[in-house]
Enzyme design. Structure first.
Site, PDB file in Angstrom:
ATOM      1  N   THR A 102       0.811  -1.216   0.000  1.00 50.48           N
ATOM      2  CA  THR A 102       0.000   0.000   0.000  1.00 50.48           C
ATOM      3  C   THR A 102       0.845   1.266   0.000  1.00 50.48           C
ATOM      4  OG1 THR A 102      -1.786  -1.150   1.082  1.00 50.48           O
ATOM      5  CG2 THR A 102      -1.768   1.213   1.384  1.00 50.48           C
ATOM      6  N   THR A 178       2.478  -4.554   4.436  1.00 54.75           N
ATOM      7  CA  THR A 178       2.520  -4.815   5.879  1.00 54.75           C
ATOM      8  C   THR A 178       2.278  -6.283   6.238  1.00 54.75           C
ATOM      9  OG1 THR A 178       0.194  -4.203   6.037  1.00 54.75           O
ATOM     10  CG2 THR A 178       1.811  -2.493   6.524  1.00 54.75           C
ATOM     11  N   ASP A 179       1.564  -7.002   5.373  1.00 53.05           N
ATOM     12  CA  ASP A 179       1.117  -8.345   5.783  1.00 53.05           C
ATOM     13  C   ASP A 179       2.254  -9.283   6.177  1.00 53.05           C
ATOM     14  OD1 ASP A 179      -1.408  -7.475   5.307  1.00 53.05           O
ATOM     15  OD2 ASP A 179      -1.818  -8.758   3.583  1.00 53.05           O
ATOM     16  N   LYS A 256       2.498  -8.136  13.096  1.00 55.76           N
ATOM     17  CA  LYS A 256       1.282  -7.394  12.748  1.00 55.76           C
ATOM     18  C   LYS A 256       0.144  -8.009  13.556  1.00 55.76           C
ATOM     19  CE  LYS A 256      -1.584  -5.885   8.892  1.00 55.76           C
ATOM     20  NZ  LYS A 256      -1.797  -5.810   7.449  1.00 55.76           N
TER      21      LYS A 256
HETATM   22  N1  GLU Z   1      -1.680  -7.126   1.443  1.00 57.91           N
HETATM   23  C1  GLU Z   1      -0.821  -6.216   0.794  1.00 57.91           C
HETATM   24  C2  GLU Z   1       0.608  -6.305   1.329  1.00 57.91           C
HETATM   25  O1  GLU Z   1       0.880  -6.638   2.452  1.00 57.91           O
HETATM   26  C3  GLU Z   1      -1.308  -4.780   0.804  1.00 57.91           C
HETATM   27  C4  GLU Z   1      -1.525  -4.207   2.178  1.00 57.91           C
HETATM   28  C5  GLU Z   1      -0.331  -3.412   2.661  1.00 57.91           C
HETATM   29  O2  GLU Z   1       0.501  -2.908   1.957  1.00 57.91           O
HETATM   30  O3  GLU Z   1      -0.259  -3.301   3.863  1.00 57.91           O
HETATM   31  O4  GLU Z   1       1.470  -6.033   0.547  1.00 57.91           O
END
Ligand code: GLU
Length: 438
Positions: A102, A178-179, A256
């Site tokens: 994101t 973040t995942d 997380k």
């Molecule tokens: N799920 C995706 C990722 O971890 C997009 C969400 C995000 O960037 O936190 O890359």
């Protein structure tokens, strides 16, 4: 079919606002959103759209029943990106490596254009504050969702970080989805040896085109921490839901813990290294961190990929363990119940795994506290079967560490020694009461 061909065929361009009807378990589900540039997925058979709520999702082309453009993207304005901004004298150099997620994209709602927020000018426009802290050089390594990260991506990131640091950078920031940021942070913590400078992973829970975005403040705090005296791999993200401070977490102890809150990242079984206040002040929460020094970092990137992470649950079948042994896996990290248990009827399969040379490690799905396999008979039986108790290591950290350890030795005695040796703060010597739910 590849996404590009599909879009060409349907007359869809990046930035278009579309309606998609998708087949989901026999039901039709509707999505509306703006078409994003395709992520570098291995198959390229997915279209990525930014939903009205700001989340990016990937939809498999083969599941799309109807796709229609509700509004065409407005013409993209001519943008001339300068490769780099003029460096300011006296400021340290910090490279920001983009990997996706994101934090890596934003939409200009006036024009409908989708930008990767990764050129120097884009960053300067979006987050000018970082250029007061350092001479920031952005570099887009790849653009993937973090759930699509593979060990080969960790290795690539590690080498890029090392190259940047060894060619004079004061610190490096890695922008990441973040995942799975915790896994990459752990991988870098083990692979970057003799680290003498800060390496910061940063992401965003809300993209930068949304008023509630955490992207800018996280990035400012990350760059600030990259110029600090801490020579460790850290994750820097919001510390609470407002915009008051970020926290710098040790890369092996961070997780997380929330799907959507801005303060989703927490240190587990440990306290964060520092608070970075929104005015740029860094408040250290502990003093036992590795200090900045001289010397080159090197990358120890030997990884054994045949490692699995298995969660225990009531009713689990020991066939799962047999499956991994039969498939030639070299290591299994178990996320056991409580103090580090599996059902009793699983123990023979675990014993067989160890006898066939598979390293079996125990962590706890409680996450907080440490495994203690001497309390109950089940734990003692598992120890007798040869399971390695991983103290208070996070299951994800133990998984990454086991890959790294097995990349160096497959001798079970040596594997045990290395798993129980503290390489990057992944094991705390004892569990402190002030490290629970902070
Ligand atoms: N799920 C995706 C990722 O971890 C997009 C969400 C995000 O960037 O936190 O890359």
């Amino acid at each position: 079919m590849k996404a590009e061909e599909f879009m060409r065929e349907k007359g869809i361009s990046i930035g278009d606002y579309v309606r998609i009807i998708k087949e989901e378990e026999g039901e039709e589900v509707e999505y509306r959103g703006i078409v994003m540039p395709p992520y570098e997925l291995s198959e390229g058979d997915t279209i990525v759209i930014k939903l009205d709520n700001g989340y990016n999702i990937g939809i498999a082309l083969k599941k799309i029943k109807i796709i229609e453009v509700l509004e065409k993207a407005k013409a993209k304005p001519e943008v001339h990106f300068k490769a780099e901004l003029e460096p300011k004298e006296g400021l340290p150099n910090v490279t920001i490596l983009g990997t996706g997620g994101t934090i890596a994209s934003r939409i200009d709602y006036e024009t409908g254009a989708v930008y990767p927020a990764f050129t120097a000018e884009e960053l300067a426009k979006a987050v000018p504050e970082i250029f007061e802290i350092a001479n920031v050089k952005p570099k887009l390594l790849f653009n993937i969702f973090s759930e699509d990260m593979k060990p080969k991506h960790w290795v690539k990131i590690a080498h890029e970080v090392a190259n940047s640091l060894n060619s004079g950078d004061y610190g490096v920031v890695v922008a990441h989805g973040t995942d799975t940021m915790g896994y990459t942070a752990a991988a870098l913590s083990f692979m970057l040896r003799d680290l003498t400078k800060p390496v910061i992973l940063v992401g965003a829970q809300r993209s930068s085109d949304r008023p509630s975005s955490d992207a800018a403040m996280n990035l400012i705090c990350a760059v600030k921490m990259a110029t600090s005296e801490v020579a460790e791999v850290m994750v820097v993200m919001h510390g609470e839901t407002g915009d008051t401070y970020c926290l710098a977490h040790r890369g092996t102890k961070v997780r997380k813990m929330h799907t959507s809150r801005r303060d989703a990242f927490r240190s587990i079984n440990d306290i964060p290294i520092a608070k970075i206040w929104s005015n740029g002040r860094v408040e250290f929460l502990r003093q036992d961190y590795r200090r900045r020094g001289d010397g080159e970092v090197w990358v120890d990137d030997k990884l054994e990929e045949k490692v699995a992470l298995v969660k225990i649950y009531p009713g689990i079948s020991s066939e799962i363990i047999d499956f991994f042994v039969d498939k030639g896996y070299k290591g299994i990290v178990i996320e056991g119940t409580g103090l580090g248990h599996t059902p009793n009827d699983m123990i023979p399969a675990i014993k067989r795994a160890v006898e066939e040379g598979v390293a079996v490690c125990m962590t706890s799905q409680c996450l907080y506290g440490r495994v203690n396999m001497n309390v109950y008979a089940t734990g003692r039986r598992l120890l007798k079967a040869g399971v390695i108790p991983c103290e208070d290591m996070l299951p994800e950290t133990a998984y990454v560490k086991l890959m790294w350890v097995l990349g160096h030795t497959q001798d079970l005695k040596e594997v045990r020694e290395m798993m129980l040796k503290n390489y990057a703060g992944e094991i705390t010597p004892y569990t402190k009461p002030n490290t629970y739910l902070i």
